[in-house]
Design an enzyme around this catalytic site. Sequence first.
Site, PDB file in Angstrom:
ATOM      1  N   GLU A   9       0.802  -1.218   0.000  1.00  0.00           N
ATOM      2  CA  GLU A   9       0.000   0.000   0.000  1.00  0.00           C
ATOM      3  C   GLU A   9       0.839   1.275   0.000  1.00  0.00           C
ATOM      4  OE1 GLU A   9      -3.296   0.163   2.778  1.00  0.00           O
ATOM      5  OE2 GLU A   9      -3.484  -2.008   2.699  1.00  0.00           O
ATOM      6  N   ASP A  82      -2.400  -4.497   3.424  1.00  0.00           N
ATOM      7  CA  ASP A  82      -2.527  -4.784   4.862  1.00  0.00           C
ATOM      8  C   ASP A  82      -3.536  -5.897   5.149  1.00  0.00           C
ATOM      9  OD1 ASP A  82      -0.783  -2.722   5.135  1.00  0.00           O
ATOM     10  OD2 ASP A  82      -2.285  -1.252   5.789  1.00  0.00           O
ATOM     11  N   ASP A  84      -6.232  -6.284   6.887  1.00  0.00           N
ATOM     12  CA  ASP A  84      -7.484  -5.877   7.527  1.00  0.00           C
ATOM     13  C   ASP A  84      -8.537  -5.721   6.432  1.00  0.00           C
ATOM     14  OD1 ASP A  84      -6.852  -3.507   6.282  1.00  0.00           O
ATOM     15  OD2 ASP A  84      -6.384  -2.412   8.110  1.00  0.00           O
ATOM     16  N   GLU A  86      -9.967  -3.166   4.913  1.00  0.00           N
ATOM     17  CA  GLU A  86      -9.649  -2.270   3.802  1.00  0.00           C
ATOM     18  C   GLU A  86      -8.519  -2.844   2.952  1.00  0.00           C
ATOM     19  OE1 GLU A  86     -11.436   0.392   2.965  1.00  0.00           O
ATOM     20  OE2 GLU A  86     -12.746   0.171   4.713  1.00  0.00           O
ATOM     21  N   TYR A 286       5.040   2.834  10.859  1.00  0.00           N
ATOM     22  CA  TYR A 286       3.844   3.430  10.283  1.00  0.00           C
ATOM     23  C   TYR A 286       3.005   4.186  11.318  1.00  0.00           C
ATOM     24  CZ  TYR A 286       0.152   3.976   6.972  1.00  0.00           C
ATOM     25  OH  TYR A 286      -0.762   4.520   6.134  1.00  0.00           O
ATOM     26  N   ARG A 288      -0.263   5.384  11.078  1.00  0.00           N
ATOM     27  CA  ARG A 288      -1.727   5.223  11.171  1.00  0.00           C
ATOM     28  C   ARG A 288      -2.016   3.808  11.648  1.00  0.00           C
ATOM     29  NH1 ARG A 288      -1.573   9.206   6.783  1.00  0.00           N
ATOM     30  NH2 ARG A 288      -0.885   7.652   5.288  1.00  0.00           N
ATOM     31  N   HIS A 331      -1.004  -3.127  11.784  1.00  0.00           N
ATOM     32  CA  HIS A 331       0.365  -2.639  11.931  1.00  0.00           C
ATOM     33  C   HIS A 331       0.841  -2.786  13.365  1.00  0.00           C
ATOM     34  CE1 HIS A 331      -1.459  -0.376   8.546  1.00  0.00           C
ATOM     35  NE2 HIS A 331      -0.305  -0.661   7.967  1.00  0.00           N
TER      36      HIS A 331
END
Length: 773
Positions: A9, A82, A84, A86, A286, A288, A331
Amino acid sequence: MSKNLVIVESPAKAKTIEGFLGKDYIVKSSFGHVRDLSKNQLSVDIENGFEPQYEITADKKKLVAELKKLAKDAEMVWLASDEDREGEAISWHLFTALGLKEDKTKRIVFHEITKSAITSAIENPRKIDINLVSAQQARRVLDRLVGYELSPLLWRKVKPSLSAGRVQSVTVRLVVEREEEIKEFEVTSAYRVTAIFSVNGKSGPGLKAELSERFPKEEEALAFLKSCINADFTVSAVEKKPTKKTPAAPFTTSTLQQEASRKLGFSVGNTMRVAQHLYESGKITYMRTDSVNLSGLALKLAKDEITSSYGSKYVKTRNYTTKSKGAQEAHEAIRPTEMSVSSITGTSEEKRLYDLIWKRTLASQMADAELEKTTITIDISKSEYKFVASGEVIVFDGFLKVYLEGNDDDTSEENADLLPPVKNGQQLNPVEIVAQQRFTRGPARYTEASLVKKLEELGIGRPSTYAPTISTILKREYVVKEDRPGQTRSFRVYNLVDDKITDKTETETYGYEKSKLFPTDIGILVNKFLFQYFESIIDYNFTANVEKEFDEIAEGRQQWNTMIREFYGPFHKKIEDTNENSAKFSGEKLLGIDPVSGKNLFVKVGRFGPMVQLGDTDSEEKPKFAGLNKTQTMETLTLADALELFSFPRSLGLFEEKEMTVAIGRFGPYVKHDAKFYSLAKTDDPATVDAERAIEVIITKREKEQQGTIVEFQQEPELKVLNGRYGPYIKFKKDNFKIPKGTDPAKLTFEDCQRIIGNPENAPKKAFKGKRK
DNA sequence: CAGTGAGCGAGCTTCCGCTTGACTT
């Protein structure tokens, strides 16, 4: 040509991973989502199972074409977004948009950016989890349906260009309701009694103690002080208790925003901007994230750093687990990539934020602080009440050596660090006993960061949206971030010294606010509308409830469009019903009657915001209108304020043979002269400003403009070379043009300028989408 | 950038969550 294409991403991640994988792998970034519902229409086919209509996002067209080409040439494509909801959807969108083949595509995930983690991920590929993708699709479609059906209803019923959504509307509600709580809070006062006792003669350090009781009434406080005259004060208990403090967990996005706000005074947007820089330059992980977890590598690095700097007794390895609602944990926590780097080069803001992250991470892996808490009780011979002194001594500092988490409320009573030694039964002499009137404090207004904290607690929004959500409600002017001056009030103090009571009245300021969030008239009105017609959407549990359903979809126990259908049926019916059967929602309030015309005077929200209206809407004669000042609110506006608003525009007489008028526009009060506008200062009152002041304002602005002008042209007064905030530029009518590099702006001729303006390459770009006024 | 608010009618506004730059007057 590379045999393998890996897509992650974030480009920073891609760069690191490419280093681990060698020349058979090319690693690219998707820069987040590559497809979305079209912005200009609903893009959800209500009639056909709520089928979403996706398109490649405009700014991703080039990237998708490039990835498509690389994928075609590769033997295997590894989708490594990632792990998850999304992230899974991003992989699926890539799969579809790039036209990938199932036998040439593998889905991999990893939680750490280390060579072994990546290698192990490559060895354990899986398929795209279509149930997880469906859960994301349900989330996306639900948000679109709510946002794109509620917003247009607001345009019709309240005011154009407004917006509503699952996240932003609840955020506004929090601010509105907090303001109501503050308004309803009843301030009471009580007398707090403190005493200073001398322990070993008057020269030694005093012992400060507080009475265990507070007196609501002045007479009670006075009566107590009287009972202290000629009384004996005896130590009746000395209690020592060991306590400990444990460090806070490593940073998530939300806790980083809170601490940076408390300790560095950063807005949440600024924190994220600075953190992004630190991340891109490889200094932190990371930024976020909702996880407090640290990788095994990080734990080891922290342990090594603590051991070498402070010794092994300061080490305590801890594994933190996330407790916040709806966390997806794709993350790690936010931490320095190298624990041995205690300070960095960079801007002052970067240094300070890094320092905070470094200390917080290190402290989280350090030993508890051990303290000894001492409580001394003092009996009074002529009273039932007791004085209590308490103090805390650090026996072993542990993690406090590097870091202590900040606090949102500053109400905590200060503890004396160290108490002078006293024995049970010891007699003490009071130096001074003070009874001071203290007032209760209502709930605190939100800061950006404390609002984020609340959202996280409610499970509303995600790490990537906290800062943008705050920006949205500020941009829509539902909420303003402001400083407000404090007010003063007086309080009573009674003093007992040498058996004599004296009293005085002192003053204090209270209620001073800095960078706090206040709801606006529009925010309050929209909230009221939503509460009246769509309470279920702004219910604090709405997100939590739909999240449960998304989880069921992810587990394959429910169809995503069945869930959406069940939601949409009653929701859409309510939209139609409200649209057809409710009147304009303007918050209209009758202020009184104009003594001159005898007409009704209203305050309400119109197309351009809060305004006053003189005369009834349905009367034959057209009513008069005037907008409210920026500083005025509908709630506090008086009849006199309203009448004054109708006195504009007001003539100030002639200057250079042209009339000057003063009025209030969208950007505040201004003076108009010779078709030009001159803003008045904040300190000017437009109701009383005179001609002398207006001329001063006009001349000051002319001088300033003169200074900023480099070249003017007689042939065309609307063409100028000016010196602005970003250096020299050419202005022609309302458009601005860049000056080519290496040109001396002072030597530009009329022909030069015309050529620059005429060149289609320099044509003014269309306004940014976010730059709406 | 600034003055508006009727009514007509065109065309526009808007969501949340993933990611970075390009660009500003």
